[in-house]
Write a protein that holds these residues in place. Sequence first.
Motif, short mmCIF file in Angstrom:
data_model
loop_
_atom_site.label_atom_id
_atom_site.label_comp_id
_atom_site.label_asym_id
_atom_site.label_seq_id
_atom_site.Cartn_x
_atom_site.Cartn_y
_atom_site.Cartn_z
N ASP A 1 0.82 -1.20 0.00
CA ASP A 1 0.00 0.00 0.00
C ASP A 1 0.86 1.26 0.00
OD1 ASP A 1 -3.04 0.56 0.33
OD2 ASP A 1 -2.08 2.04 1.62
N SER B 1 1.11 4.06 -3.16
CA SER B 1 0.78 5.48 -3.00
C SER B 1 1.90 6.40 -3.43
CB SER B 1 0.40 5.77 -1.54
OG SER B 1 1.50 5.59 -0.68
N ILE C 1 -4.36 10.64 4.88
CA ILE C 1 -3.97 9.25 4.66
C ILE C 1 -3.21 8.71 5.86
CG2 ILE C 1 -2.51 7.71 3.29
CD1 ILE C 1 -3.23 9.40 0.84
N THR D 1 -9.45 -0.93 0.48
CA THR D 1 -8.56 -1.02 -0.67
C THR D 1 -9.36 -1.08 -1.97
OG1 THR D 1 -6.83 -2.15 0.61
CG2 THR D 1 -6.76 -2.41 -1.78
N THR E 1 -10.84 2.32 -2.72
CA THR E 1 -9.86 3.26 -3.25
C THR E 1 -9.84 3.23 -4.77
OG1 THR E 1 -8.46 3.05 -1.28
CG2 THR E 1 -7.41 3.90 -3.27
N GLN F 1 -8.08 5.78 1.60
CA GLN F 1 -6.77 5.35 2.05
C GLN F 1 -6.59 5.54 3.55
OE1 GLN F 1 -3.59 3.95 0.42
NE2 GLN F 1 -5.54 3.08 -0.22
N ALA G 1 -8.01 2.37 4.86
CA ALA G 1 -7.10 1.26 4.62
C ALA G 1 -5.91 1.32 5.57
CB ALA G 1 -6.63 1.28 3.16
N GLN G 2 -5.36 2.52 5.76
CA GLN G 2 -4.22 2.68 6.65
C GLN G 2 -4.58 2.38 8.09
OE1 GLN G 2 -0.82 3.65 6.30
NE2 GLN G 2 -1.22 3.00 4.20
N TYR H 1 -5.10 -1.25 -6.96
CA TYR H 1 -5.84 -1.48 -5.72
C TYR H 1 -6.81 -2.64 -5.84
CZ TYR H 1 -3.68 2.79 -4.13
OH TYR H 1 -2.74 3.72 -3.75
#
Length: 427
Positions: A38, A42, A67, A101, A104, A117, A120-121, A181
């Motif tokens: 990931d 990015s 993010i 994900t 995204t 994101q 996801a993070q 993604y």
Amino acid sequence: MMVPVRPAPQASGGQAGPGYLRLLLVLLASAAFFDGYDNEASSLLLTNVQHSFHASVATLGLIRVPIAAGQFVAFFAVFASDRIGRRPLLVWSILGYTTFTVATAFSPDIWAFAGFQLGAQTFTAAEFAVAVALVTEEFPTERRGRALGTMLAMGPLGAIAVGLLSAAGLADIGYSWRPFYLVGALPLLAVALARRRLRESWRFSASQAARAGVRLRLADLLAAWQPGRRTLLAAVGAISLCQALPVAAATYWWPFYAERDQHLSVNLTALYFVAAAAVGVGGYYGCGRLMERIGRRATAAIYVSATIAFGVALFQVHGRALSFAILVGAVFFGLGIGPVLAAFATELFPTEIRAQATSWARNVFASAGMVVGPALVGVLGARGGLVGSIGDSVTILMVVAVPSLWIIWKVIPEATGRDLADLAGTH
């Protein structure tokens, strides 16, 4: 419905047998792999994202704030793992990461991209921190360093996967960066199913039994800052911040710098990073082995010093061959330091707050660096900015890592060869 787990053979002291430990590493490796995937997606696809949404350089820096804020949100999930257990969070976090994900890939604008994101993070950061804590708790003293090195080495393999997909032309079809993604989400469901075979940490189970009936209080969020621990946690946090700020800036902006200032194509930049990351896997493994041979502190000092030297050179030299050689060194040391930083954040704290301490170091202190570093370079390095150069802005930030050398030698105790109970004063 959860699949029943067959009890793994136990070694003395409640520790799992070698068969389960091998399985554990395989099941947790995905935490580092998708963290690397990931993060690399990015940064490597930054130019594509910019063109897709017609974003300015300053905006590209600013979207790192929401993010990376996912790392801060993850702190509360990791805190919960010190109460509900490591296993539940590891089982469910992979599903949350999969959902965001996929979302995204369908982002309608750059701020939606940043928002998805963020989600996801949040899940991948929580998963990563708890996976590190679980490895530390389950592996015997003499194998902790190597186990951490092996697991974290999966991070650059995730980055390599992004580079290989880019080099294969995935960025050239249809929706440009979006397929990365979608493709990245495909193996996640299989991992989610496999994670059901995880058992709870035996150290956590023992600690939980001792705390049965104790109610959760808001003040417990600050348990790691109690007298006798706060100096050590502040030191570990400061090291994490000093390392993360310049390294995150360099990792995020190097592909953009290489494409715009050194005129490398997207595919060539991807190939460079794939090759550097392949060599960089050895940085994680080497860190794990070295910290068992010469100690945690000496290893950390070597890696920090090399990170500064290679990081400065990477954004100042010209010439493709020389730049590639320096990139290899920067990745080897700058990212390969992960195992010893993970050891600092886990080994020195008792089981009941180990995941919380890890989260303070990674999801708060290191995340602050991950937010500020790339954003600061975007603002300072934009044309018309205070510095006006991406390369010079990253170079200036490398100085931030210098104070961590003093902290390592003056504050951090040596943990090599010592049992967790001895280090933290508790089981």
